[in-house]
Design an enzyme around this catalytic site. Structure first.
Site, PDB file in Angstrom:
ATOM      1  N   ASP A 153      -1.943  -3.819  14.683  1.00  0.00           N
ATOM      2  CA  ASP A 153      -1.421  -3.795  16.046  1.00  0.00           C
ATOM      3  C   ASP A 153      -2.522  -4.308  16.965  1.00  0.00           C
ATOM      4  O   ASP A 153      -3.689  -3.939  16.815  1.00  0.00           O
ATOM      5  CB  ASP A 153      -1.021  -2.371  16.451  1.00  0.00           C
ATOM      6  CG  ASP A 153       0.184  -1.870  15.683  1.00  0.00           C
ATOM      7  OD1 ASP A 153       1.173  -2.618  15.593  1.00  0.00           O
ATOM      8  OD2 ASP A 153       0.137  -0.733  15.189  1.00  0.00           O
ATOM      9  N   CYS A 193      -0.773   0.242  12.020  1.00  0.00           N
ATOM     10  CA  CYS A 193       0.409   1.094  11.999  1.00  0.00           C
ATOM     11  C   CYS A 193       0.213   2.141  10.892  1.00  0.00           C
ATOM     12  O   CYS A 193      -0.123   1.785   9.755  1.00  0.00           O
ATOM     13  CB  CYS A 193       1.663   0.264  11.726  1.00  0.00           C
ATOM     14  SG  CYS A 193       3.137   1.279  11.466  1.00  0.00           S
TER      15      CYS A 193
END
Length: 162
Positions: free
Chosen positions: A60, A53
């Site tokens: 992620d 992120c």
């Protein structure tokens, strides 16, 4: 980024794998399509994609689906794996990752058609599944891409694996 002729060696294939930890599109390699007389799909399923992120730095995780109809060139699978791995410490939003992957592959291969779909695991109780596609302009593949985008995700998906 390298276009490999059939008689040349692929630089990543068969060598000890050296992973890069920052986004690097120069890892992509291609080879010549020997079946120009046939239109066919090539599909990659990449269930271990990771990026960060850009705001929080949290990881992620996603499965990335890449499908394309080659023209003159195809992407070599190990170079694609190394390229996707180079996102590991790259901070970007899900949508930007997916669009960038598609644009990098278009730049390298110039396919007739390509689509990239990211199925990201939830963070904060929500998952994001960006989808992008492209058909070569002024060909039937441009029309195909438009129709496919219009029809994309038209039916609800049963999400039971996340």
């Amino acid at each position: 980024m390298n276009h490999i002729q059939p008689e040349q060696e692929l630089s990543h294939l068969g060598e000890k794998t050296n992973y890069e930890y920052q986004y690097n599109p120069n890892l992509l390699e291609t080879f010549t399509n020997r079946h120009l007389d046939v239109d066919y799909f090539v599909k990659f399923n990449c269930p271990e994609f990771t990026s960060l992120c850009p705001i929080t730095g949290q990881p992620d995780f996603a499965t990335i689906y890449i499908s394309y109809i080659p023209d003159q060139k195809l992407v070599e699978s190990k170079s694609l794996k190394l390229y996707l791995f180079s996102y590991r410490n790259h901070g970007d939003f899900h949508e930007n990752c997916i669009v960038t992957i598609m644009k990098d592959l278009i730049k390298e291969m110039d396919p007739k058609y390509i689509e990239v779909w990211g199925k990201f695991l939830p963070r904060g109780g929500i998952s994001i599944d960006p989808y992008v596609n492209y058909g070569k302009p002024n060909t039937k593949w441009e029309t195909f891409a438009n129709k496919r985008l219009e029809q994309h995700d038209i039916t609800l998906e049963k999400v039971d694996n996340r």
